[in-house]
Design an enzyme around this catalytic site. Sequence first.
Site, short mmCIF file in Angstrom:
data_model
loop_
_atom_site.label_atom_id
_atom_site.label_comp_id
_atom_site.label_asym_id
_atom_site.label_seq_id
_atom_site.Cartn_x
_atom_site.Cartn_y
_atom_site.Cartn_z
N TYR A 1 0.84 -1.20 0.00
CA TYR A 1 0.00 0.00 0.00
C TYR A 1 0.88 1.26 0.00
CZ TYR A 1 -4.37 -2.48 1.38
OH TYR A 1 -5.50 -3.28 1.44
N GLY A 2 2.10 1.10 0.51
CA GLY A 2 2.97 2.26 0.77
C GLY A 2 3.31 3.10 -0.43
N THR B 1 4.42 -1.08 9.84
CA THR B 1 4.27 -2.43 10.42
C THR B 1 5.58 -3.21 10.46
OG1 THR B 1 3.65 -3.08 8.18
CG2 THR B 1 1.87 -2.86 9.79
N HIS B 2 6.41 -3.00 9.44
CA HIS B 2 7.60 -3.85 9.29
C HIS B 2 8.77 -3.43 10.17
CE1 HIS B 2 5.37 -5.13 5.83
NE2 HIS B 2 6.33 -5.93 5.41
N GLU C 1 11.14 -8.14 5.20
CA GLU C 1 10.52 -9.36 4.63
C GLU C 1 11.58 -10.40 4.29
OE1 GLU C 1 7.59 -8.60 1.64
OE2 GLU C 1 6.32 -7.62 3.14
N ASN D 1 0.21 1.30 8.77
CA ASN D 1 0.38 2.75 8.96
C ASN D 1 -0.08 3.52 7.74
OD1 ASN D 1 2.27 4.01 11.38
ND2 ASN D 1 2.39 1.79 11.22
N THR D 2 0.20 2.98 6.55
CA THR D 2 -0.19 3.68 5.32
C THR D 2 -1.71 3.81 5.25
OG1 THR D 2 1.73 2.68 4.25
CG2 THR D 2 0.11 3.72 2.82
N1 DGL Z 1 1.86 -2.15 6.06
C1 DGL Z 1 2.54 -1.02 5.45
C2 DGL Z 1 2.65 0.10 6.49
O1 DGL Z 1 2.64 -0.12 7.68
C3 DGL Z 1 3.91 -1.42 4.92
C4 DGL Z 1 3.85 -2.33 3.70
C5 DGL Z 1 3.14 -1.70 2.52
O2 DGL Z 1 3.69 -0.78 1.89
O3 DGL Z 1 2.02 -2.12 2.23
O4 DGL Z 1 2.74 1.25 6.12
#
Ligand code: DGL
Length: 275
Positions: free
Chosen positions: A49-50, A194-195, A159, A81-82
């Site tokens: 999503y980022g 998240t990562h 990852e 977060n995104t």
């Molecule tokens: N889950 C996304 C975040 O916390 C990170 C991975 C993504 O880009 O989807 O922003």
Amino acid sequence: MGQDRTPTKRHPIGVFDSGVGGLTVVRALRAALPGEDIVYLGDTARVPYGSKSPRTVERYSLTCQQFLLDRGVKLVLIACNTASANALPALTAASPVPVIGAVEPGASSALAATRNNHLGVIGTLGTIRSSAYAKAIAARDPSAKLTTLACPLLVPLAEEGWVDDDVARLVARRYLAQLFAADPQIDTLVLGCTHYPLLKDVLGAVAIELAGHPVAVVDSASAMAEAAKEQLGSGANRRSLAGRLDCFATDTSRLDELAPRFLGEPLTGFELVDL
Ligand code: DGL
């Protein structure tokens, strides 16, 4: 449909993310509220999503949330977060149950941790471009000085499991050098993705090395788990039995390998769903 049910304390908590990274939030949630059942959805078919536009992130996030609401969750946690940064108002408006994003708890924890009000936030491009952390922090303390930086390479590093080697240190140094050049006084670093909790040790060590003074590292996963506990209050399931974790994903490629890295324990598997 979720709207027709009044959730009780026995209903599960719903957590969604763009992929498996949100399992860092599940891990923190299980530590904070061990009796809760959790339904997790990773939108692995559409990750990341980022790098996507706010409109697309909002559209994807609404379908993820509806999936959880249809399973009768009593609370929604936007682990991503995104998604939190770009879709919280739309998600809140569409949900009959409370919705907790990653940004607000992360901002509050950062302000509680800082001693000099100089904060740094790192996240995906979508999170940083949204200015969501800047707005959340300014709303709480207009005098806080915030420096933000998008660190897109940290997601693939986490990852890949390259979290404590020379490559991780080199990449962390390259990004954080920019952050500390912009504000050498930063004493609190928010991991707005998240990562990033997987890279917490490396990021913390490099931050201290570059700053030359102590730097507190705040991860939004732990902050969200605390916010969930507070939100549920007496509605939390405090039974002694460990809660169930039911995981769903929109694509199952590499999940067996990736998911345990983020959850920190083995996983019984994901059920494939089509949103
Ligand atoms: N889950 C996304 C975040 O916390 C990170 C991975 C993504 O880009 O989807 O922003």
